[in-house]
Scaffold this motif. Structure first.
Motif, PDB file in Angstrom:
ATOM      1  N   ASN A  11      22.088 118.948  -2.752  1.00 16.16           N
ATOM      2  CA  ASN A  11      22.529 117.556  -2.717  1.00 16.16           C
ATOM      3  C   ASN A  11      21.931 116.812  -1.519  1.00 16.16           C
ATOM      4  O   ASN A  11      21.499 115.670  -1.625  1.00 16.16           O
TER       5      ASN A  11
ATOM      6  N   LEU B  36      19.183 117.507  -0.090  1.00 14.92           N
ATOM      7  CA  LEU B  36      17.729 117.359  -0.241  1.00 14.92           C
ATOM      8  C   LEU B  36      17.346 116.587  -1.500  1.00 14.92           C
ATOM      9  O   LEU B  36      16.213 116.635  -1.960  1.00 14.92           O
ATOM     10  N   THR B  37      18.334 115.883  -2.068  1.00 16.32           N
ATOM     11  CA  THR B  37      18.030 114.985  -3.187  1.00 16.32           C
ATOM     12  C   THR B  37      17.909 113.580  -2.622  1.00 16.32           C
ATOM     13  O   THR B  37      18.840 113.062  -2.028  1.00 16.32           O
ATOM     14  N   ILE B  38      16.719 113.034  -2.779  1.00 19.49           N
ATOM     15  CA  ILE B  38      16.461 111.721  -2.170  1.00 19.49           C
ATOM     16  C   ILE B  38      16.677 110.612  -3.210  1.00 19.49           C
ATOM     17  O   ILE B  38      16.134 110.675  -4.293  1.00 19.49           O
TER      18      ILE B  38
ATOM     19  N   ILE C 224      11.387 113.845   4.470  1.00 14.18           N
ATOM     20  CA  ILE C 224      11.685 115.033   3.642  1.00 14.18           C
ATOM     21  C   ILE C 224      10.886 114.961   2.339  1.00 14.18           C
ATOM     22  O   ILE C 224      10.302 115.946   1.886  1.00 14.18           O
TER      23      ILE C 224
ATOM     24  N   ALA D  36      11.940 118.073  -0.297  1.00 15.58           N
ATOM     25  CA  ALA D  36      12.995 117.568  -1.195  1.00 15.58           C
ATOM     26  C   ALA D  36      13.136 118.461  -2.428  1.00 15.58           C
ATOM     27  O   ALA D  36      12.143 118.976  -2.944  1.00 15.58           O
ATOM     28  N   LYS D  37      14.388 118.668  -2.837  1.00 15.81           N
ATOM     29  CA  LYS D  37      14.650 119.502  -4.020  1.00 15.81           C
ATOM     30  C   LYS D  37      14.634 118.652  -5.285  1.00 15.81           C
ATOM     31  O   LYS D  37      14.361 119.148  -6.369  1.00 15.81           O
ATOM     32  N   ALA D  38      14.986 117.366  -5.148  1.00  9.64           N
ATOM     33  CA  ALA D  38      15.030 116.464  -6.312  1.00  9.64           C
ATOM     34  C   ALA D  38      14.880 115.023  -5.859  1.00  9.64           C
ATOM     35  O   ALA D  38      15.069 114.711  -4.675  1.00  9.64           O
ATOM     36  N   ILE D  39      14.519 114.192  -6.800  1.00  6.31           N
ATOM     37  CA  ILE D  39      14.402 112.758  -6.496  1.00  6.31           C
ATOM     38  C   ILE D  39      15.154 111.973  -7.583  1.00  6.31           C
ATOM     39  O   ILE D  39      15.015 112.282  -8.774  1.00  6.31           O
ATOM     40  N   ARG D  40      15.957 111.010  -7.156  1.00 11.73           N
ATOM     41  CA  ARG D  40      16.717 110.208  -8.122  1.00 11.73           C
ATOM     42  C   ARG D  40      15.770 109.215  -8.806  1.00 11.73           C
ATOM     43  O   ARG D  40      14.813 108.728  -8.181  1.00 11.73           O
TER      44      ARG D  40
ATOM     45  N   THR E 188      15.555 106.036  -6.874  1.00 12.04           N
ATOM     46  CA  THR E 188      14.675 106.091  -5.698  1.00 12.04           C
ATOM     47  C   THR E 188      13.216 105.982  -6.137  1.00 12.04           C
ATOM     48  O   THR E 188      12.428 105.232  -5.541  1.00 12.04           O
TER      49      THR E 188
END
Lengths: 169, 68
Positions: A165, A167-169, B34, B40-44, B47
């Motif tokens: 969470n 590391l979710t940008i 990041i 980063a593990k994910a991107i919205r 975003t």
């Protein structure tokens, strides 16, 4: 968070009033049982008329009981240490997960060993074979230990979810 | 990870600084860093949409798949 303050206060109180004085007392008792075997009556209700094993066996059993008591105190110390991380608002710290696992592992071990010790002691010192099937302190300890181990796993999953969470940008 | 973020290249092409992009997108410079470093593990989607809008580009210009 007020509940945490109350919990920490209770745990600190038990630590200061019970655990700290218990350490020298247990150490003294460990030495004393080898000097004066009569002190063993505090731990075991021995029927000396049927006791066939040498007194050293009873002393070894007492020593094992003292070791279990020390392990329980160590578990309490770890729990107290873990609460400090909660106070610092670091519930998913690696140390918390490790401590919970360690507490669980040790408590389960203490529970199993205490159960075995109880059965063997009854058999050797009283000539009775007794197994309690109800809710016994040893069984509760095993359950508590397993609960802590499960809690450790849950915290591990929660830590990964939080990391993801974050590391979710 | 096999998904590469080409944000640096797009920023250089547009002559835009990281601070400016972070401000336009509405994320912190730490989070943008990041993203840029691939941590980063994910991107919205929101975003990604904001970044594409600010850099006037397509998602494929920012994200690239490279086989390990």
């Amino acid at each position: 968070m007020r509940k945490l303050v109350v919990l920490k206060s209770v745990v600190d109180f038990i630590w200061i009033v019970t655990c700290i004085p218990a350490i020298p007392l247990l150490l003294f008792f460990t030495v004393f049982i080898f000097i004066n075997p009569d002190a063993l009556d505090i731990l075991f209700d021995i029927d000396y008329s049927i006791l066939k094993t040498p007194i050293i066996t009873v002393q070894v059993f007492a020593l094992l009981s003292v070791i279990l008591a020390f392990i329980s105190i160590y578990c309490f110390y770890l729990f107290r240490k873990t609460l400090r991380y909660f106070q610092k608002v670091k519930p998913f710290h690696d140390q918390v997960i490790q401590n919970f696992y360690k507490i669980g592992y040790l408590l389960s071990g203490v529970g199993v060993t205490a159960s075995v010790l109880f059965v063997v002691a009854q058999l050797l010192f009283k000539g009775q074979f007794k197994i309690h099937l109800g809710i016994t302190p040893s069984l509760m300890l095993i359950c508590l230990g397993l609960f802590f181990m499960v809690l450790s796993e849950v915290f591990k999953v929660a830590k990964n979810a939080k990391q993801e969470n974050d590391l979710t940008i | 990870m096999s998904i590469i973020v080409n944000l640096d290249i797009m920023l250089a092409k547009r002559g835009m600084k990281s601070n400016e992009l972070a401000e336009r997108v509405g994320i912190t410079t730490a989070n943008l860093s990041i993203l840029k470093t691939g941590k980063a593990k994910a991107i919205r989607f929101s975003t990604l949409e904001a970044i594409c809008k600010a850099l006037e580009c397509q998602p494929s210009d920012i994200l690239e798949y490279v086989e390990d």
